[in-house]
Design an enzyme around this catalytic site. Structure first.
Site, PDB file in Angstrom:
ATOM      1  N   TYR A  58      -3.063 -24.094  19.048  1.00 45.99           N
ATOM      2  CA  TYR A  58      -4.281 -24.674  18.453  1.00 45.99           C
ATOM      3  C   TYR A  58      -5.143 -23.587  17.811  1.00 45.99           C
ATOM      4  CZ  TYR A  58      -3.408 -29.448  19.672  1.00 45.99           C
ATOM      5  OH  TYR A  58      -2.850 -30.697  19.694  1.00 45.99           O
ATOM      6  N   ARG A  74      -3.730 -22.913  14.488  1.00 49.38           N
ATOM      7  CA  ARG A  74      -4.053 -23.995  13.546  1.00 49.38           C
ATOM      8  C   ARG A  74      -5.516 -23.933  13.117  1.00 49.38           C
ATOM      9  NH1 ARG A  74      -2.112 -29.517  16.018  1.00 49.38           N
ATOM     10  NH2 ARG A  74      -2.770 -30.287  13.988  1.00 49.38           N
ATOM     11  N   GLN A 124      -5.774 -39.987  10.536  1.00 49.77           N
ATOM     12  CA  GLN A 124      -5.030 -39.508  11.700  1.00 49.77           C
ATOM     13  C   GLN A 124      -5.218 -38.002  11.841  1.00 49.77           C
ATOM     14  OE1 GLN A 124      -0.829 -41.385  11.743  1.00 49.77           O
ATOM     15  NE2 GLN A 124      -1.548 -41.587   9.645  1.00 49.77           N
ATOM     16  N   ASN A 125      -5.879 -37.397  10.846  1.00 52.30           N
ATOM     17  CA  ASN A 125      -5.985 -35.939  10.851  1.00 52.30           C
ATOM     18  C   ASN A 125      -7.068 -35.459  11.806  1.00 52.30           C
ATOM     19  OD1 ASN A 125      -4.010 -36.008   8.999  1.00 52.30           O
ATOM     20  ND2 ASN A 125      -5.283 -35.459   7.246  1.00 52.30           N
ATOM     21  N   HIS A 134      -7.289 -39.706  15.935  1.00 53.62           N
ATOM     22  CA  HIS A 134      -6.633 -38.733  16.814  1.00 53.62           C
ATOM     23  C   HIS A 134      -7.557 -37.578  17.213  1.00 53.62           C
ATOM     24  CE1 HIS A 134      -2.462 -40.194  15.205  1.00 53.62           C
ATOM     25  NE2 HIS A 134      -3.000 -41.009  16.076  1.00 53.62           N
ATOM     26  N   GLY A 162      -0.331 -39.996   2.385  1.00 52.01           N
ATOM     27  CA  GLY A 162       0.216 -38.801   3.027  1.00 52.01           C
ATOM     28  C   GLY A 162       0.500 -38.954   4.499  1.00 52.01           C
ATOM     29  N   SER A 182       3.594 -40.193   7.346  1.00 53.36           N
ATOM     30  CA  SER A 182       5.024 -40.506   7.460  1.00 53.36           C
ATOM     31  C   SER A 182       5.233 -41.918   7.987  1.00 53.36           C
ATOM     32  CB  SER A 182       5.702 -39.500   8.390  1.00 53.36           C
ATOM     33  OG  SER A 182       5.123 -39.570   9.677  1.00 53.36           O
ATOM     34  N   GLU A 195       7.412 -38.572  -0.764  1.00 53.53           N
ATOM     35  CA  GLU A 195       8.757 -39.109  -0.529  1.00 53.53           C
ATOM     36  C   GLU A 195       8.696 -40.501   0.090  1.00 53.53           C
ATOM     37  OE1 GLU A 195      10.331 -35.868   1.827  1.00 53.53           O
ATOM     38  OE2 GLU A 195       9.605 -36.771   3.694  1.00 53.53           O
TER      39      GLU A 195
HETATM   40  P1  NAD Z   1       3.362 -36.352   9.241  1.00 51.02           P
HETATM   41  O1  NAD Z   1       3.399 -34.868   9.273  1.00 51.02           O
HETATM   42  O2  NAD Z   1       4.234 -37.122  10.156  1.00 51.02           O
HETATM   43  O3  NAD Z   1       3.761 -36.806   7.743  1.00 51.02           O
HETATM   44  C1  NAD Z   1       3.226 -36.184   6.610  1.00 51.02           C
HETATM   45  C2  NAD Z   1       3.537 -37.052   5.423  1.00 51.02           C
HETATM   46  O4  NAD Z   1       2.866 -36.527   4.302  1.00 51.02           O
HETATM   47  C3  NAD Z   1       5.032 -37.098   5.072  1.00 51.02           C
HETATM   48  O5  NAD Z   1       5.404 -38.446   4.853  1.00 51.02           O
HETATM   49  C4  NAD Z   1       5.118 -36.285   3.774  1.00 51.02           C
HETATM   50  O6  NAD Z   1       6.128 -36.775   2.910  1.00 51.02           O
HETATM   51  C5  NAD Z   1       3.741 -36.506   3.188  1.00 51.02           C
HETATM   52  N1  NAD Z   1       3.281 -35.447   2.295  1.00 51.02           N
HETATM   53  C6  NAD Z   1       3.415 -34.104   2.461  1.00 51.02           C
HETATM   54  N2  NAD Z   1       2.813 -33.455   1.460  1.00 51.02           N
HETATM   55  C7  NAD Z   1       2.268 -34.395   0.641  1.00 51.02           C
HETATM   56  C8  NAD Z   1       1.503 -34.338  -0.560  1.00 51.02           C
HETATM   57  N3  NAD Z   1       1.174 -33.175  -1.136  1.00 51.02           N
HETATM   58  N4  NAD Z   1       1.125 -35.510  -1.129  1.00 51.02           N
HETATM   59  C9  NAD Z   1       1.473 -36.696  -0.580  1.00 51.02           C
HETATM   60  N5  NAD Z   1       2.182 -36.804   0.559  1.00 51.02           N
HETATM   61  C10 NAD Z   1       2.569 -35.666   1.168  1.00 51.02           C
HETATM   62  O7  NAD Z   1       1.867 -36.756   9.389  1.00 51.02           O
HETATM   63  P2  NAD Z   1       1.168 -38.058   9.954  1.00 51.02           P
HETATM   64  O8  NAD Z   1       1.823 -39.263   9.387  1.00 51.02           O
HETATM   65  O9  NAD Z   1      -0.272 -37.832   9.742  1.00 51.02           O
HETATM   66  O10 NAD Z   1       1.441 -38.121  11.531  1.00 51.02           O
HETATM   67  C11 NAD Z   1       1.571 -37.074  12.415  1.00 51.02           C
HETATM   68  C12 NAD Z   1       0.424 -36.669  13.293  1.00 51.02           C
HETATM   69  O11 NAD Z   1       0.139 -35.425  12.770  1.00 51.02           O
HETATM   70  C13 NAD Z   1      -0.904 -37.330  13.257  1.00 51.02           C
HETATM   71  O12 NAD Z   1      -1.154 -37.774  14.535  1.00 51.02           O
HETATM   72  C14 NAD Z   1      -1.936 -36.201  12.979  1.00 51.02           C
HETATM   73  O13 NAD Z   1      -2.943 -36.216  13.984  1.00 51.02           O
HETATM   74  C15 NAD Z   1      -1.151 -34.980  13.122  1.00 51.02           C
HETATM   75  N6  NAD Z   1      -1.361 -33.855  12.214  1.00 51.02           N
HETATM   76  C16 NAD Z   1      -2.579 -33.629  11.648  1.00 51.02           C
HETATM   77  C17 NAD Z   1      -2.730 -32.560  10.781  1.00 51.02           C
HETATM   78  C18 NAD Z   1      -4.080 -32.344  10.166  1.00 51.02           C
HETATM   79  O14 NAD Z   1      -5.098 -32.713  10.746  1.00 51.02           O
HETATM   80  N7  NAD Z   1      -4.121 -31.769   8.961  1.00 51.02           N
HETATM   81  C19 NAD Z   1      -1.664 -31.719  10.476  1.00 51.02           C
HETATM   82  C20 NAD Z   1      -0.436 -31.969  11.080  1.00 51.02           C
HETATM   83  C21 NAD Z   1      -0.305 -33.057  11.937  1.00 51.02           C
END
Ligand code: NAD
Length: 236
Positions: A56, A59, A90-91, A108, A177, A179, A205
């Site tokens: 963490y 990050r 979710q971020n 989250h 953005g 998955s 994707e």
């Molecule tokens: P994920 O990592 O599972 O999926 C990311 C998605 O974003 C993928 O489908 C990918 O194809 C897409 N993507 C990547 N770059 C992109 C872009 N430039 N433009 C458009 N789409 C793009 O993330 P999720 O679905 O949010 O789920 C996973 C968990 O990850 C969540 O619970 C979240 O809390 C946590 N998370 C958060 C952060 C953050 O706060 N920035 C970072 C990593 C994970």
């Protein structure tokens, strides 16, 4: 511009990818190097809090250096322009707030908040770097944890209820953005669809949610979302 249809947006890690924050899945993701069950679970924290906190801390350092990108800023513009607009994320990175969004439903949690594992109290802590790892509660000396939702933990009940209501009332539901794998957040898109919303996906994707979508904007969201927003504002 009139109030127009009720727009709700659900964002995931992909919206912050262009700010340099690694996603969990997809190219360049965090999980290519780390296994989630080793780090983002209550069991992992109980076993090795130092290791979880080191991840963490790494990050937090990365995110502290990151800047919101045009996609974050577009969502802040939508909030300012559309009284009924709702943003669900979710971020945990806080980049929406730094871009100017004020009404953000955080499903989250937020890694800029810490929680005392003993007293349950939470507060903001944006120190980078942290003075000690793992950090401890200044009041009681117990361990602090990031105030985020780990795998296997329930979502914050108020945020989840607000998100359910928003999904049910949405007329346009933007899926940005994400998955579409992490539940129950992924179910919000299905709920919105079942209640008649038009689903618009923004992703680089195909995802499990693509088949639900009425419209798909393929490409980096820092480019596609501002384009969609301009087209939406120019609608007759
Ligand atoms: P994920 O990592 O599972 O999926 C990311 C998605 O974003 C993928 O489908 C990918 O194809 C897409 N993507 C990547 N770059 C992109 C872009 N430039 N433009 C458009 N789409 C793009 O993330 P999720 O679905 O949010 O789920 C996973 C968990 O990850 C969540 O619970 C979240 O809390 C946590 N998370 C958060 C952060 C953050 O706060 N920035 C970072 C990593 C994970």
């Amino acid at each position: 511009m009139n109030a127009g249809p009720r727009v709700v947006a659900l964002t995931g890690a992909g919206i912050s990818a262009e700010s340099g924050v690694p996603t969990f899945r997809g190219p360049g993701s965090l999980w290519e190097r780390y296994r989630p069950e080793e780090l983002a679970t209550p069991e992992a924290f109980a076993r090795d809090p130092t290791r979880v906190w080191a991840w963490y801390a790494w990050r937090r350092e990365r995110i502290a250096r990151a800047e919101p990108n045009p996609a974050h800023r577009t969502l802040a513009e939508m909030e300012a322009a559309l009284p009924s607009f709702i943003l669900i994320t979710q971020n945990v990175d806080g980049l929406h707030q730094r871009a100017g969004s004020r009404r953000v439903i955080e499903l989250h949690g937020n890694l800029w908040r810490v929680r005392c594992v003993q007293e349950g109290r939470t507060w903001e802590d944006d120190r980078v770097p942290l003075p000690e790892i793992p950090p401890r509660c200044p009041a009681c000396g117990a361990l602090l944890r990031p105030d985020v939702v780990w795998f296997g933990e329930p979502l914050p009940p108020v945020a989840w209820r607000q998100a359910l209501e928003a999904a049910q009332q949405a007329e346009i539901f933007l899926v940005i953005g994400t998955s579409g794998i992490v539940e129950p957040a992924a179910s919000l898109s299905r709920l919105a669809r079942a209640h008649g919303a038009r689903i618009i996906e923004f992703n680089i994707e195909e995802t499990p949610l693509t088949s639900l979508a009425d419209e798909v904007w393929r490409g980096p969201v820092g480019e596609t979302l501002p384009r969609w927003w301009h087209a939406f504002q120019d609608r007759p």
